[in-house]
Structure formats: structure tokens, C-alpha cells
Design a protein around this motif. Structure first.
Motif, mmCIF file in Angstrom:
data_model
loop_
_atom_site.group_PDB
_atom_site.id
_atom_site.type_symbol
_atom_site.label_atom_id
_atom_site.label_comp_id
_atom_site.label_asym_id
_atom_site.label_seq_id
_atom_site.Cartn_x
_atom_site.Cartn_y
_atom_site.Cartn_z
ATOM 1 N N PHE B 147 51.763 61.046 -40.954
ATOM 2 C CA PHE B 147 53.100 61.183 -41.525
ATOM 3 C C PHE B 147 53.671 59.783 -41.737
ATOM 4 C CE2 PHE B 147 52.728 65.274 -39.289
ATOM 5 C CZ PHE B 147 53.119 66.143 -40.301
ATOM 6 N N GLU B 148 53.992 59.461 -42.953
ATOM 7 C CA GLU B 148 54.398 58.094 -43.239
ATOM 8 C C GLU B 148 55.679 57.683 -42.525
ATOM 9 O OE1 GLU B 148 54.895 57.087 -47.319
ATOM 10 O OE2 GLU B 148 55.135 54.974 -46.796
ATOM 11 N N PRO B 149 56.732 58.539 -42.524
ATOM 12 C CA PRO B 149 57.965 58.109 -41.837
ATOM 13 C C PRO B 149 57.726 57.821 -40.354
ATOM 14 C CG PRO B 149 58.302 60.193 -43.034
ATOM 15 C CD PRO B 149 56.850 59.880 -43.118
ATOM 16 N N VAL B 150 56.753 58.513 -39.771
ATOM 17 C CA VAL B 150 56.484 58.303 -38.355
ATOM 18 C C VAL B 150 55.785 56.960 -38.145
ATOM 19 C CG1 VAL B 150 55.391 59.261 -36.310
ATOM 20 C CG2 VAL B 150 56.306 60.792 -38.049
ATOM 21 N N ILE B 151 54.791 56.694 -38.981
ATOM 22 C CA ILE B 151 54.096 55.398 -38.903
ATOM 23 C C ILE B 151 55.094 54.256 -39.062
ATOM 24 C CG2 ILE B 151 52.499 53.896 -40.166
ATOM 25 C CD1 ILE B 151 51.116 55.951 -38.410
ATOM 26 N N ASN B 152 56.044 54.435 -39.993
ATOM 27 C CA ASN B 152 56.979 53.349 -40.288
ATOM 28 C C ASN B 152 57.935 53.044 -39.136
ATOM 29 O OD1 ASN B 152 55.843 52.941 -42.723
ATOM 30 N ND2 ASN B 152 57.352 54.143 -43.880
ATOM 31 N N CYS B 153 58.060 53.959 -38.202
ATOM 32 C CA CYS B 153 58.912 53.680 -37.045
ATOM 33 C C CYS B 153 58.393 52.472 -36.260
ATOM 34 C CB CYS B 153 58.947 54.884 -36.108
ATOM 35 S SG CYS B 153 59.872 56.259 -36.751
ATOM 36 N N PHE B 154 57.140 52.136 -36.436
ATOM 37 C CA PHE B 154 56.569 51.026 -35.668
ATOM 38 C C PHE B 154 56.294 49.814 -36.538
ATOM 39 C CE2 PHE B 154 55.946 54.827 -33.253
ATOM 40 C CZ PHE B 154 56.457 54.426 -32.033
ATOM 41 N N ARG B 155 57.051 49.696 -37.600
ATOM 42 C CA ARG B 155 56.982 48.485 -38.402
ATOM 43 C C ARG B 155 58.209 47.640 -38.089
ATOM 44 N NH1 ARG B 155 53.155 48.479 -42.129
ATOM 45 N NH2 ARG B 155 52.219 50.472 -42.748
#
Lengths: 288, 799
Positions: B147-155
Motif C-alpha cells: 500500500f503506497e500511503p503506508v510505505i510513504n509513512c516512513f519517508r
């Protein structure tokens, strides 16, 4: 002296009940079924206060202990218990030896600067432990002591102000004649300490040993900071991990069982040493 | 008879003694056996340390994954460290990073991304991903599967979360919504929540359910993240995207928060909301009792617990909408420390942990949603056989879910948290005042950028070292010159030798750390990197302290606590000692019983106290309710009517007024130590004095005031000083039970000091606070000493 005995017993019993009640409650919960335990722990869920165990599920105890740690069943508990016993025994030994020796020095040896150093020592009692926590960690790391029991044990061999103070007060009361007699028999300072002083200060030794035992046994922050691997954990830390793993009200009975096992040595020790203890304190060992 | 009992006691003591020796030998045996036989790390193996948290279910998953990983990778051994809850993880990580010995792999919560990312402690994983796909590694991770929004939480790009370098791979996540009790909804005649239900629907349902007998409408979780989701649904926020501009005066924001506060505290809202507290640490969960209609906003993590519900039917509904639909992503990730020497091995482990098998395993207990889309959308997660029925409702929120980002300085979050608690739990502030206070505090944090310069070691050494050396040399010279004759000098050397253990210990374990912390008090140091990264800021930490509202509050709460706890505790201890000073049969038992609580410490106690002070059915409130007629009835005879007793929310809604009292009561439970010392003092009073007083015709009270008190005064003095010192350092109970909250109601000095050191990464500020505490206690001690001159009677000085 003829106080109203009935009233005295009443007050003493009431106080004892208040003091011991929580412990009893823990015991009751530790013997309950999971359903009863969660009802007792979730008061607002309408759980009634149970004063007597409905079932005597002693099987909760082995079940809880086997679950400690995350490896092979029982290993977590056996590791933690062994580590705690070893650390506590070494700490008590170190504390009694060092504090009595230093206390003896401050009480009975004559050297310049003694009173100044003593005052310095007393004033360090005011230091909050938080002041030294991080620097100490850095120090022990330079020694390469992290994840060993050394940071917990070694400082105990260098004395603690409170107990040194107590030993000093006690030693100061011992008649000089006794010390002189030993000197004439050819005892050096260490000889006087070992042969004369230690044998007669058993009450203070008992207090120091019991207090140190209880402190080390329950110490949480020290082991948490200095020990990393699960193998090295002490019971206090293992219990906290246990609480986090089983702290849910679902497992209140297991948590209470594990807590009671952890506290048991302190309770037993206290009841055994109680007489020594009260006797020791009444010798005026801690008079400001 | 007598000899029988003595014999029994002796036998008992022997028994305990032998058991103790046996246990000790067994412990040595076990440790020795462990050292010899348990497999350690072989010479050609890499040892990785992994720090993570989680309860039993999660722990088992990680353990299983790690053990399989070790089988597949015989060259790597993994040491897992699971200190349990997040606070212990933080302390642990902090000390590991500070010592330059970080774990290789660690679990990272979404709320820590900016904080840790900005300290440059975490490895950017993007290049590793790219290298894998270039080398066509068979089990390479493909971000497109997640899930992209989830991955982006760690950027994190150095300013904002959500873009930039990838500092962790999300392992699982959840969105938030409300769990609701279907039976209560039916009973109250309310429709089940629809997917697009609004806050108006929500509160209408809550009010209807509240009218059912003994039921509450809803339980609303007031964690800052949940409140943020709530305001997002009305299209407002606390600040702009990168927190460079605060929007705390926005009337729409204040109105939205005021509405939430009114649902809690408006007198017209009878039982619409239950207490704001539903945290696990209370060990209680009202929803489970079946007496509350809705519980939320909460995430997936509640599901394993709720699955145990047998008495009623329940389900999950998405977060109600306001002007718009919104949600947030709660997640944690596996991250790698930049300073780890084993990047490659660590990455292999992370790849395995986040891989398909790990994702599938995590579906088991049902407490989180896998981050891999294929797994999350499979039957493994959307399991029709298991509650809740609406597994898809969590996933349906993903498109509107945002990264719940916070500024990198953890103080922003902390300030907001405590003020929101004051706003919603205790209701002590209005929405406007609360936001004005947040604005003040946030502005102060933003302005708090002390001028930091490298520590001028040379100059510092010169200024401090030279005088110290000179003083030492002078002292030694004076000592040497004044040395007495040969014989006495030998004794002097022997004396110094005898006290040398303490002297050496003092220099190593006290003087050195104290000086180091004094140095740190003038520095800015995060404690997350090695100490050579510390920067000199002069007196900035001290000036910041007095400008800091939370610091003043902490000092105030602590002072009030000391003011009550010391006299109350000492009076109780003296009273107890007087009781114990009677030679009665069985007095040994009573003494032990009264002393016992002081010996016990532990997590069980905290659970217990929570339960005693519970505002709904806690023991203390029950007790007061039973006793209150004893006072109010006689008063009513003379025409004074007291209001009927209302439940006190000791540690919750009335915490601002009663929390300190609660802690004083807890302190009463451990008066045993002081009691013992007083008892010793009483025993030391010569009996002849009492006899003489009796001959003079003194009654009991006179004997007490004229003999006991003066003779006891040195002990009282000693105990009061010890009590003052100890009370100023009150920490463990507050930390375990309330964590300083609600709001700042129980944020005692040392609790805040701990926050500063381990939550805000302000070692310098924390050291300055520790030193300030030392000065305060020192001043008070001197004051007590000076004031006590008239009252304390020293036998030794008279003669």
C-alpha cells in the motif's frame, strides 16, 4: 502501662488488614480462572471484588513461569531466576563487606580529613540517581561491561553511603577497651574489623543484607539499561516483559502468579529476618 | 512449651537457610551449564541485534520468523530484544545509541519517523531495494506490492514525513474507526452505522444509547492522533503541512474541538461519553462489558481482544465524516541503524521479516493489516469466519488515509498531548484557551534554538582543570606537611586504606559522572549519538527551564506533593511506631505486616492502585460513600446539609484536584521504613526518664510531649530530611500508573526529567534539571537543619 489492649489489637489488626489486603487480592486473582481474573481486573466491567478464591488453581503458577521469556518453555524463568540469585548474592556480599569496612574506618581510625570526607559522603546521598545514569552508562561501556552483570555488581563492592553511615554509627558506640584489647593481642586494623567488629554487628549486617537484597532483587532500571540479551535478564525485567506480553486483563491471573513468585523471596526473607531487624534498629544504629 | 516454639523457629530458619543455599548452588549450576552448553555465536557467524516490542502474539510471530531466517541463513545469528512496551523500548534504544552500540535492526513507530529521521540514525533503504532488483534477488521486495500511503509513512526528507528517503519498511498498519455494540444499537432502536455516516449520526446514536439503563453512549479515545483524525474530518489541522505555520487560532478548529469537549463535559450530555481513557494500561475495557455503544477511534489492534466477546454482537464502522471523509495510517516498520556494521545481513533480515511469509503470519492473531496488498486483500486477512464482519472497512479507508506526521522535535507532540488531555479529560481548559496555550508553547519551542558552539575543550580544561589540580596539589601538600609522627602516620595510612573502597568508588562512580552531567547541563546533546557530538550552549538550558510552563507546573505539583506527603507520612509513621512500641503477643507479626508493603515493588502494585482509585467502582470511592453518612447525618441534625457524595475521578477527570492526594495515599501504604526507624528511636529512650516523669506526676500526654518527643527529635529530623529527598524524587508509581497525565496533573519533577532525557532527547536540559533538583533539595535540607536547631535535642551535645 495499661493501655486498652483490645483497642490496640483492633488498631493493629485493622492496619495489618489494610496493608496486607492488596497482597491477598493478588493471591486470590492468581488462583482464579481466566474469566474470574479478568472480571476482578476490569472493575468497571461489573467485576465483583472476590475475597476468597473460588477455585484453587495452583496450576496457574507453573503455567505462568513456563511462559516467561520467549524461548524454550521454562528457560526464560530459570535464566532470570538464576541471574537474579547470583547478582543479588554477590551484591549483598559486596555491600556488607565494603560498607562495614568503610564504616569501621570512619568510626575507629584516626586520620586527618576524616570528618570532611565523611560529610562529603553524607552529602552524596542527596544526589538524584538520574544525574549519574547516562555518564555511568558511558563509563561502563568504556570498560566493556555492557551485557554483563558487572555494572550491577561491582559498584556494590565500593560501598553505599547510607549503609556506611549506619555501620559507622554502630561502630562508634563500641567501647574502646574492646578494640584496645584486640590491638594488644597483635591485631592490625583489618584484624580488628574482621575478628572484633564484624561478629558483634550482626544486626546492622542483617539490615544491610536485607535492604540490599530487596533493592537489588526489585531493581528494574539498572538491569534494563545494562543487560541486553534475554539470557542475562533478571526477574524484575522479565516480569515487566511478561506484563507487556500478558498484561492484558485476559491474563491477569498469570501476571499475578508471576508477580507473587517474584516477590516471594523478599517476603520470606523479611519474615525470617524480622527479629534481627527490629532488634538491630533498636540498638540506635540510625540516630541522626 | 517455650523451648518447643524456639526449636520450631530455629528449625524454620535452618530450613529457609538451607533452601537459600540450595537455590544459590542451583543458580550457579544453571548459569555454568548455560555458559558451557548453550550454543553461542560461532566465529564465522554474524550476530545481529533486533529491538522490537509487542505482546505475546506478536512476539511469537517475530520469534518464528527469526528462527526460520536463521535456518535459511546459517551465517547469521539473531539476538532479539523485546523490552515490552514502547517506553522501555525508547529507554533501551536511547542507551544503546548513546553508547555507540545501536541495534542492527529495530521496530520503528510511525510517530517517531521525523524524530529519528532528523537525527540521521537510520539507513536509507531505497538503494538496497534498487540493488536487489538490479541483481534479481529471488525474494526481493517490490514496493509496488505494498500500500503506497503506508510505505510513504516512513519517508523523511529532512523536513517532512511522507516523502524523501525511505527509513523503514512498514510491516503492518491499520486505519481507525469505531467498534460498536450491535445489541445495544438494536435495543436503543438505532440504525447500524453506514459507511458514510456523519458525526451528527454518531452523536445522535450515542445519546440514544445513553438513555438505556446503566449504559454509556460512546467511549472516545483522546490520543492526539485520534483527535487529529477527528479534526481532519472537518477539514482543519493544527498547522500547515510542514508545521512552519501554526493554525491554532483558526475559529473553525476551535469550534470543532469545542464540540468534542462539549460531548464530554456539557452537563446536558448525561452518559453520552464514558471516560476518555481506554488505554490498555488501565487493564480495563468498558466496551467488553457490553455497557457502551461505541468505542473509538481505534484501530485494528483491538480485534484479538474483542474476538473473545461472547455476550453480544459487535462490528467495526469507519470513522464518521464531517465536512469531508478522512483517516490516518497507524503503522510500524523495520528499520536499520546507519551505524550498524552489518548492513547487508540486516537488510537480508528485514527483507525476510517484511516478506510474504511474515505478512501472512501477521494475519493470524488479527491485530494488524498486512502492508502487502495481495495478502491484505486475500482470505487470510478478510476472513469471513472471524469477527469483525467488516474487514473491508479498514481497507476502504486507505484512499482517504493520510500520514499522521509530527514535527521532528518530540516536544511539539508532547505539549499537544498533555494540553488535549487537559481539554478533553479533565475539561479544565476551554477549547480556545487550550489552543492558545498550544500556540504559546509551540512558539516557545520554535524559538528555542540556543546558540550552540563546539565545546572548547582546551579552554574548559584550562579553566576547570588547572584550579582543580592546584587545589588537589595544595591539599596534598598541606596534608603531607602536617603529617604526624611515624606511628600516627602509619595509622593514618591504614585509615585511608580502610576507607579506600568508598574513596575509589566515589571518584569513579559518583564524582566522575556528576562532573560529566554538570558539563552536559551546559550542553545540547540528544543522547542518541556519542557524547563527542555534544555542543556548548552556556546557560541556555537553565533559562529555558524557567520559561517552560511544563517545568513550572512539574515543580509546582512536586512541591505540593512534598508539602503534604512529608508531614502526613511522618505523622502516620510516628503513630504507627507508637502503636508498635507495645510489648504484646504477636507484635512481631504486626510489625512485619505493616512493614511488608515497603518491601514490595512491582507491576502488580500499579495495576492494583489503578483499581483502588477507579472512579466508577474503585475501592476508595466505595469506602468514602459508605462512610460519608457518618459525617453528613449528624450535620443534617443541626441543619447543615452536605451535597451527596459524587464519585471522584482521582486519576482521571478530577486529577487536577485529587491526583496528588491519591499519591499521598499511596505513600501512606509504605510508611513501614519510617515506622521502623521511629520504633528504633523509641526503643532507645531510657525507661528511667519515663519513670522519673511518672513520679513527677506527668500524665500520658505530658510524658509524650516532655519525654518522647524531645528524645525522638533527632530521629524525626533524620527521617524528615530523608523523606524530603525521597519525595522530591517521586517517580516510579507516577510513571507506571499515569505516565504524568492526565494533562500534566501528575507530571512530577523526575517524571518530566525522564521525559526530557528519553522522550525529547534533551540530555543537556535533563542534566540541568537534575542539577536544579539537587540545588533545591540541598537548600531545603539546609533550611530544615537551620530551623531544627531549636527543636532537636542532642544528648551527646549536652554532656
Amino acid at each position: 502501662m495499661k493501655p486498652n489492649r483490645l483497642f490496640l489489637y483492633f488498631a493493629l489488626s485493622l492496619g495489618s488488614a489494610l496493608m496486607l489486603f492488596p497482597l491477598w487480592w493478588m493471591f486470590v486473582v492468581s488462583l482464579s480462572t481466566p474469566e474470574d481474573a479478568s472480571a476482578a481486573a476490569t472493575t468497571s466491567a461489573g467485576g465483583a471484588l472476590k475475597l476468597w478464591p473460588k477455585n484453587w488453581l495452583f496450576s496457574n503458577y507453573p503455567q505462568a513461569l513456563a511462559k516467561m521469556g520467549s524461548g524454550t518453555p521454562w528457560f526464560g524463568f530459570l535464566d532470570a531466576a538464576s541471574n537474579t540469585i547470583l547478582i543479588t548474592a554477590l551484591c549483598v556480599l559486596g555491600q556488607v563487606l565494603s560498607c562495614s569496612l568503610v564504616g569501621f574506618g570512619f568510626a575507629r581510625m584516626r586520620f586527618r580529613g576524616r570528618d570532611g570526607l565523611f560529610l562529603l559522603m553524607i552529602s552524596t546521598m542527596m544526589l538524584p540517581a538520574q544525574v549519574t545514569m547516562i555518564p555511568l552508562f558511558i563509563l561502563f561501556r568504556t570498560f566493556g561491561w555492557i551485557d554483563t552483570i558487572l555494572p550491577l555488581v561491582v559498584p556494590m563492592f565500593f560501598g553505599t553511603p547510607f549503609y556506611i553511615f549506619m555501620f559507622r554509627q554502630f561502630f562508634a558506640q563500641i567501647p574502646e577497651a574492646l578494640v584496645e584489647a584486640a590491638r594488644l593481642d597483635g591485631c592490625g586494623a583489618l584484624g580488628v574489623w574482621w575478628r572484633i567488629m564484624l561478629p558483634i554487628c550482626r544486626p546492622v549486617i542483617a539490615i544491610t543484607a536485607v535492604f540490599t537484597f530487596v533493592f537489588v532483587w526489585n531493581d528494574f532500571l539498572g538491569p534494563l539499561i545494562y543487560l541486553h540479551s534475554e539470557e542475562q535478564m533478571t526477574l524484575a525485567v522479565a516480569l515487566n516483559s511478561f506484563k507487556n506480553q500478558y498484561g492484558d486483563f485476559r491474563d491477569a491471573h498469570l501476571l499475578m502468579a508471576a508477580s507473587i513468585v517474584t516477590m516471594l523471596p523478599c517476603i520470606v526473607l523479611f519474615f525470617v529476618a524480622q527479629r534481627q531487624f527490629v532488634g538491630g534498629l533498636s540498638l540506635g544504629a540510625v540516630k541522626g | 512449651m517455650h523451648s518447643f516454639w524456639t526449636g520450631l523457629a530455629l528449625a524454620g530458619r535452618w530450613l529457609v537457610g538451607s533452601i537459600a543455599v540450595a537455590l544459590f548452588l542451583a543458580a550457579i549450576g544453571w548459569i555454568g551449564h548455560r555458559a558451557l552448553y548453550r550454543t553461542g555465536v560461532a566465529a564465522d557467524q554474524i550476530q545481529l541485534t533486533v529491538v522490537h516490542w509487542g505482546d505475546d502474539d506478536e512476539d511469537k510471530i517475530v520469534a518464528a520468523l527469526v528462527s526460520d531466517f536463521e535456518k535459511e541463513n546459517p551465517d547469521i545469528r539473531v539476538k532479539r530484544v523485546n523490552p515490552g512496551q514502547a517506553a522501555a523500548v525508547n529507554t533501551k534504544l536511547q542507551t544503546m545509541f548513546a553508547s555507540g552500540d545501536p541495534p542492527d535492526v529495530m521496530q520503528l513507530g510511525y510517530e517517531k519517523v521525523a524524530d529519528w529521521g532528523s537525527k540521521d540514525l537510520l539507513l536509507d533503504l531505497e538503494p538496497l531495494l534498487a540493488a536487489d532488483s538490479a541483481a534479481k534477488v529471488p525474494n526481493a521486495l517490490n514496493l509496488a506490492d505494498f500500500f503506497e500511503p503506508v510505505i510513504n509513512c516512513f519517508r523523511y526528507d529532512g523536513k517532512r514525513v511522507g516523502r524523501g528517503a525511505l527509513v523503514g519498511i512498514a510491516k503492518d498498519f491499520t486505519t481507525a474507526g469505531f467498534y460498536y455494540n450491535k445489541d445495544l444499537f438494536r435495543k436503543a432502536g438505532v440504525e447500524f452505522p453506514k459507511d458514510d455516516w456523519t458525526w451528527d449520526d454518531f452523536i445522535a446514536a450515542a445519546r440514544k444509547i445513553a438513555r438505556l439503563d446503566g449504559c454509556y453512549g460512546a467511549e472516545f479515545v483522546t490520543w492526539e492522533a485520534m483527535v487529529r483524525l477527528y479534526i481532519w474530518t472537518e477539514g482543519v489541522d493544527f498547522a500547515n503541512e510542514d508545521f512552519s505555520e501554526f493554525r491554532l487560532k483558526d475559529p473553525q478548529l476551535i469550534g470543532t474541538l469545542a464540540r468534542l469537549r462539549s460531548w464530554f463535559h456539557d452537563p446536558a450530555e448525561v452518559r453520552t461519553f464514558f471516560s476518555a481513557k481506554t488505554q490498555l494500561e488501565t487493564g480495563e475495557d468498558l466496551f467488553l462489558s457490553g455497557r457502551v455503544g461505541m468505542s473509538g477511534p481505534l484501530g485494528r489492534w483491538k480485534v484479538p481482544t474483542f474476538r473473545l466477546i461472547k455476550d453480544f454482537d459487535w462490528d467495526f464502522a469507519p470513522l464518521p465524516r464531517g465536512k469531508t471523509q478522512a483517516n490516518g495510517i497507524f503503522t510500524s516498520a523495520w528499520a536499520i541503524a546507519k551505524d550498524s556494521p552489518h548492513h547487508d545481513a540486516s537488510w537480508r533480515l528485514v527483507r525476510y521479516l517484511c516478506g510474504k511469509r511474515g505478512q501472512e503470519l501477521s494475519c493470524g492473531p488479527g491485530l494488524a493489516i498486512p502492508t502487502m496488498r495481495t495478502v491484505a486483500e486475500s482470505e487470510l486477512f478478510i476472513d469471513p469466519a472471524q469477527k469483525p464482519e467488516r474487514d473491508d472497512a479498514y481497507l476502504a479507508m486507505v484512499p482517504v488515509a493520510r500520514t499522521i506526521d509530527w514535527p521532528s522535535d518530540p516536544r511539539y507532540l508532547h505539549t499537544l498531548r498533555t494540553i488535549l488531555e487537559t481539554l478533553l479529560k479533565t475539561g479544565a481548559l476551554s477549547a480556545g484557551d487550550a489552543m492558545a496555550r498550544v500556540d504559546r508553547d509551540w512558539s516557545a519551542i520554535r524559538a528555542d534554538q540556543p546558540v550552540a558552539t563546539p565545546i572548547a575543550w582546551g579552554r574548559l580544561g584550562l579553566w576547570l582543570g588547572l584550579p582543580t589540580l592546584a587545589a588537589l596539589a595544595l591539599g596534598f601538600a598541606a596534608w603531607w606537611r602536617g603529617r604526624p609522627g611515624k606511628h600516627a602516620f602509619a595509622e593514618e595510612r591504614a585509615g585511608l586504606l580502610v576507607i579506600s573502597p568508598w574513596l575509589i568508588g566515589f571518584i569513579l562512580f559518583t564524582a566522575f559522572p556528576v562532573l560529566m552531567s554538570l558539563l552536559l547541563a551546559f550542553c545540547d546533546w540528544s543522547g542518541l549519538n556519542t557524547i563527542d557530538k555534544a555542543r556548548w550552549v552556556g546557560f541556555a538550558n537553565f533559562t529555558a527551564m524557567f520559561k517552560n510552563e511544563t517545568f513550572r507546573k512539574a515543580l509546582g505539583v512536586t512541591a505540593i506533593y512534598v508539602l503534604f506527603a512529608v508531614p502526613v507520612g511522618q505523622l502516620a509513621a510516628i503513630g504507627a511506631a507508637l502503636l508498635m512500641n507495645h510489648e504484646l503477643k504477636g507484635i512481631g507479626f504486626f510489625r512485619s505486616a505493616w512493614y511488608l508493603p515497603s518491601v514490595l515493588a512491582g507491576v502488580g502494585m500499579a495495576v492494583l492502585w489503578k483499581w483502588v482509585f477507579d472512579d466508577q467502582s474503585g475501592l476508595l470511592n466505595e469506602f468514602i460513600r459508605i462512610l460519608s453518612p457518618l459525617i453528613s447525618t449528624p450535620l443534617s441534625w443541626v441543619g447543615i446539609s452536605l451535597p451527596t457524595f459524587q464519585n471522584i475521578g482521582w486519576l482521571e477527570k478530577d486529577a487536577e484536584r485529587y491526583a496528588v492526594a491519591a499519591f499521598v495515599i499511596i505513600g501512606l501504604w509504605s510508611i513501614g521504613g519510617g515506622m521502623m526507624i521511629y520504633l528504633a528511636g523509641l526503643k532507645g529512650i531510657p525507661q528511667e526518664l519515663y519513670e522519673a516523669a511518672s513520679i513527677d506526676g506527668a500524665v500520658a500526654w505530658r510524658r509524650f510531649t516532655n519525654v518522647t518527643l524531645p528524645m525522638l527529635s533527632p530521629v524525626i529530623f533524620f527521617n524528615v530530611i530523608i523523606a524530603i529527598i525521597a519525595s522530591f524524587q517521586v517517580f516510579t508509581q507516577a510513571y507506571v500508573m499515569t505516565g504524568g497525565g492526565p494533562g500534566d496533573a501528575t507530571r512530577f519533577y523526575v517524571v518530566y526529567l525522564y521525559n526530557a532525557a528519553f522522550d525529547f532527547h534533551q540530555m543537556g536540559f535533563a542534566s540541568a534539571m537534575a542539577w536544579m533538583l539537587l540545588l533545591i533539595v540541598l537548600a531545603l535540607t539546609v533550611l530544615v537543619m537551620w530551623g531544627s536547631k531549636r527543636f532537636v535535642y542532642y544528648e551527646a551535645l549536652k554532656s
